[in-house]
Design an enzyme around this catalytic site. Sequence first.
Site, PDB file in Angstrom:
ATOM      1  N   HIS A   1     -24.879  33.633 -40.393  1.00  0.00           N
ATOM      2  CA  HIS A   1     -23.225  32.975 -39.365  1.00  0.00           C
ATOM      3  C   HIS A   1     -22.831  34.985 -39.668  1.00  0.00           C
ATOM      4  O   HIS A   1     -21.599  34.930 -39.001  1.00  0.00           O
ATOM      5  CB  HIS A   1     -22.703  33.142 -39.990  1.00  0.00           C
ATOM      6  CG  HIS A   1     -22.033  32.624 -41.557  1.00  0.00           C
ATOM      7  ND1 HIS A   1     -22.607  32.830 -42.769  1.00  0.00           N
ATOM      8  CD2 HIS A   1     -20.444  33.408 -41.519  1.00  0.00           C
ATOM      9  CE1 HIS A   1     -21.735  33.517 -43.607  1.00  0.00           C
ATOM     10  NE2 HIS A   1     -20.305  33.376 -43.242  1.00  0.00           N
TER      11      HIS A   1
HETATM   12  N1  UDP Z   1     -21.960  25.998 -47.417  1.00  0.00           N
HETATM   13  C1  UDP Z   1     -21.618  24.892 -47.681  1.00  0.00           C
HETATM   14  N2  UDP Z   1     -22.450  24.340 -45.917  1.00  0.00           N
HETATM   15  C2  UDP Z   1     -22.938  24.419 -45.288  1.00  0.00           C
HETATM   16  C3  UDP Z   1     -23.215  26.485 -45.472  1.00  0.00           C
HETATM   17  C4  UDP Z   1     -22.211  27.269 -46.260  1.00  0.00           C
HETATM   18  O1  UDP Z   1     -21.249  23.853 -48.331  1.00  0.00           O
HETATM   19  O2  UDP Z   1     -23.414  24.014 -43.913  1.00  0.00           O
HETATM   20  C5  UDP Z   1     -21.341  26.615 -48.031  1.00  0.00           C
HETATM   21  C6  UDP Z   1     -22.682  27.929 -49.014  1.00  0.00           C
HETATM   22  O3  UDP Z   1     -23.125  26.956 -50.330  1.00  0.00           O
HETATM   23  C7  UDP Z   1     -21.616  28.973 -49.666  1.00  0.00           C
HETATM   24  C8  UDP Z   1     -20.377  28.649 -49.106  1.00  0.00           C
HETATM   25  O4  UDP Z   1     -20.682  27.878 -47.970  1.00  0.00           O
HETATM   26  O5  UDP Z   1     -21.237  28.454 -51.172  1.00  0.00           O
HETATM   27  C9  UDP Z   1     -20.442  29.992 -48.164  1.00  0.00           C
HETATM   28  O6  UDP Z   1     -20.020  29.783 -47.307  1.00  0.00           O
HETATM   29  P1  UDP Z   1     -20.250  30.961 -46.489  1.00  0.00           P
HETATM   30  O7  UDP Z   1     -21.773  31.399 -46.036  1.00  0.00           O
HETATM   31  O8  UDP Z   1     -19.814  30.500 -44.828  1.00  0.00           O
HETATM   32  O9  UDP Z   1     -19.354  32.499 -46.575  1.00  0.00           O
HETATM   33  P2  UDP Z   1     -20.002  33.411 -47.569  1.00  0.00           P
HETATM   34  O10 UDP Z   1     -20.453  32.853 -48.849  1.00  0.00           O
HETATM   35  O11 UDP Z   1     -20.790  34.505 -46.702  1.00  0.00           O
HETATM   36  O12 UDP Z   1     -18.161  34.458 -47.551  1.00  0.00           O
END
Ligand code: UDP
Length: 357
Positions: free
Chosen positions: A208
């Site tokens: 993403h």
């Molecule tokens: N996550 C979730 N469902 C999904 C994809 C990700 O619950 O379909 C969770 C994932 O396990 C993690 C968090 O969302 O705990 C991460 O979010 P994201 O990847 O959007 O953001 P980043 O961590 O890159 O800031």
Amino acid sequence: MKKIITIVGARPQFIKAAVVSRALHNAGIGEIIVHTGQHFDTNMSDVFFEEMQIPKPDYNLEINNLHHGAMTGRMLEGIEKVLLKENPDLVLVYGDTNSTLAGALAARKLNIKTAHVEAGLRSFNPAMPEEINRILTDRISDILFCPTATAMNNLRKEGFDAFDSKLLLVGDVMYDAALFYEKLSEGKSTIIKDLNISGQKYILCTIHRQENTDNAASLQSIIDALNTLNQDIQVILPLHPRTRNILQTRGIKTGFHAIDPVGYFDMIQLIRHSHLVMTDSGGLQKEAYFYGKYCATVREQTEWTELVENGYNFLTGAKKELIIKTCENLMQRKPFDSSLKLYGDGNASRKIAEILK
Ligand code: UDP
């Protein structure tokens, strides 16, 4: 400390706020939750509040689907109104999104104390919107709760010892969440049964980041790699709405199993049952480690450098051949026991609440 305003807006912030909210409540601190509206779909927002029992937001600013400048500007304005009305003792912000920066900036301009959870992380890639948000939020926050020793060092190198801010190494609240919700999610999630993948080998993947989705060649290269890998081992990918829209607009075909975004409980179970994780998410890199899975990270840098240094995480960038080679190599390995305590002792949220109290 009597009244704290917490600013959240995006999926990873809901997870972090869930464990900290509980700790604040246990410490007897009153919390008002402001949801900026950055993530708003049921499966990107509501599901997290429901399953983790986060108190319903007191305010929802419903600001979303705008370019960075407009979104941050409108959030700044909306949060300022709430702060003027509520006059809190402190504003609590999480992570690296536009909601984080807007919350810290609104508070700072009103001379309200600000605490940043997940402070000090750096990718050293100034082209990432998240990097700008992190650097600016750290610089204007009063209390910097760092998840790792690396994060503390980053701030020291930037001269933070000479500033008025307080630097505190408390550990990672995501680790608290991973421990707290592991068993609970096992009883509640039905995703493994629903997808009919019990006992099957699969790569769990998420994509993403703007650096991957907005660069046509990078996105195509990643999807090509996944399509190739999928011929030998099933790829399961909960698709972020941004990625889904871009794939649709560009007419890029996916041959693997792309599903709608899932809630946190389902995600924990998908990671635990996976053979390997491949991602550009910050949170998922660590969750792979928490649950003993190797991770190929489809980025050139990571803020979670200790995972790379200790041989749990491998950076591939968006290079098709390297992604395939790395995943094929990692698939030969057995899951590991993540006994190194890289992210604290699971009490980061309790420490944060006690310090704030
Ligand atoms: N996550 C979730 N469902 C999904 C994809 C990700 O619950 O379909 C969770 C994932 O396990 C993690 C968090 O969302 O705990 C991460 O979010 P994201 O990847 O959007 O953001 P980043 O961590 O890159 O800031």
